[in-house]
Design a protein around this motif. Sequence first.
Motif, PDB file in Angstrom:
ATOM      1  N   ILE A 132       0.863  -1.186   0.000  1.00  0.00           N
ATOM      2  CA  ILE A 132       0.000   0.000   0.000  1.00  0.00           C
ATOM      3  C   ILE A 132       0.895   1.229   0.000  1.00  0.00           C
ATOM      4  O   ILE A 132       1.692   1.434   0.909  1.00  0.00           O
ATOM      5  CB  ILE A 132      -0.927   0.000   1.229  1.00  0.00           C
ATOM      6  N   ARG A 133       0.762   2.035  -1.021  1.00  0.00           N
ATOM      7  CA  ARG A 133       1.585   3.238  -1.164  1.00  0.00           C
ATOM      8  C   ARG A 133       0.809   4.522  -0.882  1.00  0.00           C
ATOM      9  O   ARG A 133       1.415   5.577  -0.698  1.00  0.00           O
ATOM     10  CB  ARG A 133       2.166   3.302  -2.583  1.00  0.00           C
ATOM     11  N   ARG A 134      -0.502   4.418  -0.880  1.00  0.00           N
ATOM     12  CA  ARG A 134      -1.309   5.608  -0.601  1.00  0.00           C
ATOM     13  C   ARG A 134      -2.634   5.166   0.013  1.00  0.00           C
ATOM     14  O   ARG A 134      -3.214   4.165  -0.406  1.00  0.00           O
ATOM     15  CB  ARG A 134      -1.567   6.388  -1.891  1.00  0.00           C
ATOM     16  N   LEU A 135      -3.098   5.904   0.993  1.00  0.00           N
ATOM     17  CA  LEU A 135      -4.379   5.650   1.637  1.00  0.00           C
ATOM     18  C   LEU A 135      -5.173   6.938   1.686  1.00  0.00           C
ATOM     19  O   LEU A 135      -4.668   7.970   2.144  1.00  0.00           O
ATOM     20  CB  LEU A 135      -4.171   5.109   3.058  1.00  0.00           C
ATOM     21  N   THR A 136      -6.399   6.886   1.200  1.00  0.00           N
ATOM     22  CA  THR A 136      -7.287   8.049   1.273  1.00  0.00           C
ATOM     23  C   THR A 136      -8.553   7.656   2.033  1.00  0.00           C
ATOM     24  O   THR A 136      -9.128   6.592   1.800  1.00  0.00           O
ATOM     25  CB  THR A 136      -7.669   8.575  -0.123  1.00  0.00           C
TER      26      THR A 136
END
Length: 374
Positions: free
Chosen positions: A4-8
């Motif tokens: 996981i490189r980005r979480l929104t």
Amino acid sequence: MTAIRRLTLQNVRSYAALDQRFDGRSVVLTGPNGSGKTNLLEAISLLSPGRGLRSARLSDVRRQGADGFGVGVSLGTDADPDETRLSIRSAPPRPERREARVDGQPASGPGAFLDHVAMSWLTPAQDRLFVEGASERRRFLDRMTLTQDRAHAQASAAYEHAMRQRNAALTGPRSPDPRLLTVLETQMAESGVAVAAARRATAAALARGYEGLREGAFPGAEVALEGFLEEGLAIRAASDVEAEFQERLANGRRRDAEAGRALTGPHRSDLHVTHTDKAQPARLCSTGEQKALLIGLVLAGAAARRDQADVPLILLLDEVAAHLDQHRRAALSDILEQLGCQAFLTGTDAELFDAWGARAQAFAVSEGTLTERG
């Protein structure tokens, strides 16, 4: 490594909005109770079949006063951090339904995400797994099975759907149609045997996974499955077990109608774990030993699926270090690095994660915000 490189997040419990980048290492989240650490892990877990690590209704996940919520992750590598984008949203007019998307395109549901990511988790609520009812142990086993076999979600859903329809037919105001019951019982037998077979395969995989773990760090465990189907598959062909299950269902219609539910099937199975070093059932072990056994099971599952490199495994470990001594915390850090899977770990004290050092990206969590630690 794909991670996981980005979480929104949008309107998820304590998070009004969050857009956080990660560099692919494991992630350590520390802060006081109530700061939002578990909320973040729960949000990630919703990108998986089921109701997430808290088994919560979507209305409880939604931030108070909001009409809906959204969760999104980007999976990727250093070369392409946004290789695959997965997202869910819940909004009127169906706020209790998760709308799933893969790279912006509609998907059938979170089950479609199993082609892109697998998840396993541990929470403090599971600390009593070995001493409470069988339902929680089945859920734990099925979550582990999903990380080994993506088809398990479909088989489980098919079984539950057919069982609900059969229950409704048996307990309805009209006499049930025998032909309909036969069709539903056939579906239950086919999907039920598939569920039991996948669980047995997972138990075997866990045994293999233990062989690859650092010896002595966490206690070894022997896993046994209790259930008509699981035990039958150990000695008979799947077709024979399926036929016998269908016959039992047909013969048990009156009994099940009186009970208001099916009294036999994989929904009644149980998981038994034994501490192999002590030859002692897990339910009789100390609290600390039970915690170590749980962690060992999750790590063994991760070790067993290392050859499934096409689908990364994400571990969500809530307050996992609180009951571990310094030796086991260091061992956990080493094993996670050895396994090559990204873990999200939470705790109240940053010192609990000293063993991770530069192997993890550390954040302080406060009032729904993340601040990276230097």
